[in-house]
Design an enzyme around this catalytic site. Structure first.
Site, PDB file in Angstrom:
ATOM      1  N   GLY A  61      18.323  71.735  54.406  1.00 36.07           N
ATOM      2  CA  GLY A  61      18.311  72.919  55.273  1.00 36.07           C
ATOM      3  C   GLY A  61      19.566  72.992  56.124  1.00 36.07           C
ATOM      4  N   TYR A  80       3.686  78.813  63.389  1.00 34.70           N
ATOM      5  CA  TYR A  80       4.839  77.943  63.704  1.00 34.70           C
ATOM      6  C   TYR A  80       4.636  77.252  65.061  1.00 34.70           C
ATOM      7  CZ  TYR A  80       9.792  76.656  64.309  1.00 34.70           C
ATOM      8  OH  TYR A  80      10.987  75.975  64.504  1.00 34.70           O
TER       9      TYR A  80
HETATM   10  N1  LIG Z   1      17.862  76.197  63.708  1.00 29.85           N
HETATM   11  C1  LIG Z   1      17.232  76.388  64.852  1.00 29.85           C
HETATM   12  O1  LIG Z   1      17.667  77.198  65.662  1.00 29.85           O
HETATM   13  C2  LIG Z   1      15.985  75.598  65.185  1.00 29.85           C
HETATM   14  C3  LIG Z   1      15.390  75.836  66.426  1.00 29.85           C
HETATM   15  C4  LIG Z   1      14.260  75.130  66.754  1.00 29.85           C
HETATM   16  C5  LIG Z   1      13.746  74.179  65.900  1.00 29.85           C
HETATM   17  N2  LIG Z   1      14.331  73.960  64.706  1.00 29.85           N
HETATM   18  C6  LIG Z   1      13.702  72.963  63.821  1.00 29.85           C
HETATM   19  O2  LIG Z   1      14.688  72.179  63.172  1.00 29.85           O
HETATM   20  C7  LIG Z   1      14.282  71.882  61.839  1.00 29.85           C
HETATM   21  C8  LIG Z   1      15.356  72.353  60.858  1.00 29.85           C
HETATM   22  O3  LIG Z   1      15.544  73.761  61.000  1.00 29.85           O
HETATM   23  P1  LIG Z   1      16.657  74.565  60.192  1.00 29.85           P
HETATM   24  O4  LIG Z   1      17.183  75.614  61.071  1.00 29.85           O
HETATM   25  O5  LIG Z   1      17.577  73.601  59.550  1.00 29.85           O
HETATM   26  O6  LIG Z   1      15.738  75.281  59.104  1.00 29.85           O
HETATM   27  P2  LIG Z   1      15.923  75.374  57.518  1.00 29.85           P
HETATM   28  O7  LIG Z   1      14.861  76.289  57.037  1.00 29.85           O
HETATM   29  O8  LIG Z   1      17.334  75.674  57.172  1.00 29.85           O
HETATM   30  O9  LIG Z   1      15.610  73.873  57.069  1.00 29.85           O
HETATM   31  C9  LIG Z   1      14.322  73.357  56.896  1.00 29.85           C
HETATM   32  C10 LIG Z   1      14.308  72.570  55.603  1.00 29.85           C
HETATM   33  O10 LIG Z   1      13.009  72.010  55.398  1.00 29.85           O
HETATM   34  C11 LIG Z   1      12.669  72.152  54.023  1.00 29.85           C
HETATM   35  N3  LIG Z   1      11.213  72.085  53.897  1.00 29.85           N
HETATM   36  C12 LIG Z   1      10.304  72.987  54.350  1.00 29.85           C
HETATM   37  N4  LIG Z   1       9.067  72.593  54.009  1.00 29.85           N
HETATM   38  C13 LIG Z   1       9.192  71.406  53.342  1.00 29.85           C
HETATM   39  C14 LIG Z   1       8.267  70.515  52.725  1.00 29.85           C
HETATM   40  N5  LIG Z   1       6.956  70.764  52.709  1.00 29.85           N
HETATM   41  N6  LIG Z   1       8.758  69.404  52.119  1.00 29.85           N
HETATM   42  C15 LIG Z   1      10.099  69.145  52.103  1.00 29.85           C
HETATM   43  N7  LIG Z   1      11.018  69.953  52.667  1.00 29.85           N
HETATM   44  C16 LIG Z   1      10.565  71.082  53.279  1.00 29.85           C
HETATM   45  C17 LIG Z   1      13.262  73.503  53.638  1.00 29.85           C
HETATM   46  O11 LIG Z   1      13.408  73.682  52.247  1.00 29.85           O
HETATM   47  C18 LIG Z   1      14.591  73.474  54.368  1.00 29.85           C
HETATM   48  O12 LIG Z   1      15.608  72.896  53.586  1.00 29.85           O
HETATM   49  C19 LIG Z   1      12.929  72.565  61.638  1.00 29.85           C
HETATM   50  O13 LIG Z   1      11.902  71.640  61.878  1.00 29.85           O
HETATM   51  C20 LIG Z   1      12.911  73.629  62.709  1.00 29.85           C
HETATM   52  O14 LIG Z   1      11.597  73.927  63.120  1.00 29.85           O
HETATM   53  C21 LIG Z   1      15.436  74.661  64.324  1.00 29.85           C
END
Ligand SMILES: NC(=O)c1ccc[n+]([C@@H]2O[C@H](COP(=O)([O-])OP(=O)(O)OC[C@H]3O[C@@H](n4cnc5c(N)ncnc54)[C@H](O)[C@@H]3O)[C@@H](O)[C@H]2O)c1
Length: 317
Positions: A11, A145
Site C-alpha cells: 500500500g 472503518y
Molecule cells: N494514509 C493515511 O492518510 C492514513 C491515515 C490514517 C490511518 N492510516 C492507516 O495506515 C495504514 C496504511 O494506509 P495506506 O494509506 O497505506 O492505505 P493503502 O490502502 O494504500 O494500504 C493498505 C494496504 O493493505 C492491504 N490490505 C488490505 N486488506 C488486507 C488484508 N486482508 N490482507 C493483506 N493486506 C491487506 C491493501 O491491499 C493495501 O496494500 C492503514 O491501516 C490505514 O488505516 C492511513
C-alpha cells in the site's frame, strides 16, 4: 540483521515504510492481498536480497516465521475504499489484527498497529490529544472503518495487558505523497487528478472544514521511531502534521502550483464527515523526539510531480 513483517506492504504507507526499512538495513517480509495496494508499488524492491513478498490475506492466515517486529498497515484507508469494502475492512481490523497479534505472541515480536485519527470521529475536542475518547457514530456508514480501528486498538491493548506483549499504536492523521493511488478517493489525489485532467475540483460542503496533512517521509520516520525505541510498551501516539488547512485552501494551493483555473464544484458533505482535524503531537515530540519536517507546499510540489508522471501530463510544476 533485524527482521520486520510488514502487513499491507504494497500500500501507500507500506511501500514507503518498506523502502525506509531496507535503507536502514532491516530484513523486510511483506504481505498484502492487493485489495487496495498494487503489484507495481513493490516492483522496485523485488530482487533485493533483504526483501521477500508473499501475496496473502491476513484475515485467512499469516506467514510462518519469526520476526523481531510486526507492523500492521493492512486496511483500506480511504473512505471511498472502505465504503466499497465494508465487511473486509471490519475483518482485517479484527480477525486480521488478531492473527498478527497471535503470531507476535508466539515469537515475542514487538507489534506496531497503524490506527487512525478516525478513532476520534467528528471530534468535539480540538486539536485531538491521545487521551480524547472520540465522537464516533457506531452505526453510521463510516463505522466500518472507525469502529474497526477502535476494535483493533482495543484488542492490541488486550494483548499488552493480558499477554504482556510489547505493543505500540500509531494514530495516523492524513498522510499524502507519491504512491498514494490516484483513484484512492482522498482529497489530495482527488484534487490532483481533477486539476491535472481539466475537470472541476469537487469540494464537499463549503470547503471550510479543515484537515492537517503530513508528508509521507515524515510519517515513516515517526513510525520507525515508535517501532524501534525501547520503553514504549503500550503507548498510543498521534502522528501527523498540525499544520491545519481548510479544504478550500488545499484546492487553491494545488491550482496555484499547477497554474490551472480555480474551477470548483460544490457537493453536499458526506454523512459524519469530520469538520476539523488536527493532531496534538506533544506526546510524539516528547517520546520520539519527532515532529514533521516537510512543509505543505514542498510536499505538495513533490506529490504533484509524481501524479504528473503517473497521469502522463507535461512536467515542471
Ligand atoms: N494514509 C493515511 O492518510 C492514513 C491515515 C490514517 C490511518 N492510516 C492507516 O495506515 C495504514 C496504511 O494506509 P495506506 O494509506 O497505506 O492505505 P493503502 O490502502 O494504500 O494500504 C493498505 C494496504 O493493505 C492491504 N490490505 C488490505 N486488506 C488486507 C488484508 N486482508 N490482507 C493483506 N493486506 C491487506 C491493501 O491491499 C493495501 O496494500 C492503514 O491501516 C490505514 O488505516 C492511513
Amino acid at each position: 540483521m533485524r527482521s520486520v513483517l510488514v502487513a499491507g506492504g504494497a500500500g501507500f504507507i507500506g511501500t514507503h515504510f518498506t523502502e525506509y526499512l531496507l535503507n536502514k538495513g532491516f530484513k523486510v517480509f511483506s504481505v498484502d492481498n492487493f485489495s487496495t495496494g498494487k503489484p507495481e508499488n513493490i516492483k522496485r524492491f523485488l530482487g533485493d536480497p533483504n526483501y521477500t513478498f508473499e501475496e496473502m490475506d491476513i484475515v485467512k492466515g499469516v506467514p510462518k516465521g519469526k520476526f523481531d517486529f510486526i507492523v500492521d498497515l493492512a486496511s483500506p484507508a480511504s473512505p471511498q475504499k472502505y465504503l466499497s469494502l465494508p465487511v473486509e475492512t471490519m475483518l482485517v481490523n479484527s480477525v486480521g489484527v488478531l492473527n498478527l497479534l497471535n503470531l507476535a505472541k508466539e515469537n515475542r515480536s514487538r507489534f506496531l498497529l497503524a490506527s487512525t485519527s478516525e478513532v476520534y470521529g467528528d471530534p468535539e475536542v480540538h486539536p485531538q490529544r491521545e487521551d480524547y475518547w472520540g465522537h464516533v457514530n457506531p452505526i453510521g456508514p463510516r463505522s466500518v472503518y472507525d469502529e474497526g480501528k477502535r476494535f483493533a486498538e482495543a484488542i492490541t491493548m488486550a494483548f499488552y495487558r493480558y499477554e504482556k506483549l510489547d505493543v505500540r499504536i500509531a494514530r495516523i492523521f492524513n498522510t499524502y505523497g507519491p504512491y498514494m493511488d490516484v483513484g484512492d478517493g482522498r482529497i489530495i489525489p482527488n484534487f490532483a487528478y481533477q486539476a491535472l485532467t481539466g475537470k472541476p475540483i469537487t469540494i464537499y460542503g463549503d470547503g471550510s472544514q479543515t484537515r492537517s496533512f503530513c508528508y509521507v517521509s515524515d510519517m515513516v520516520e515517526g513510525l520507525f521511531l515508535l517501532m524501534t525505541l525501547d520503553g514504549l510498551e503500550g503507548e498510543v501516539v498521534n502522528l501527523g502534521n498540525p499544520d491545519e488547512r481548510t479544504v478550500k485552501e488545499v484546492a487553491d494551493l494545488i491550482c496555484e502550483i499547477l497554474n490551472v483555473p480555480k474551477n470548483y464544484e460544490y457537493l453536499p458533505l458526506p454523512q459524519d464527515d469530520p469538520k476539523k482535524r488536527k493532531p496534538d503531537i506533544t506526546k510524539a515530540k516528547k517520546l520520539l523526539n519527532w515532529s514533521p519536517k516537510v512543509d505543505f507546499e514542498t510536499g505538495l510540489r513533490k506529490t504533484l510531480e509524481w501524479y504528473k508522471e503517473v497521469l502522463n501530463v507535461g512536467k515542471d510544476v
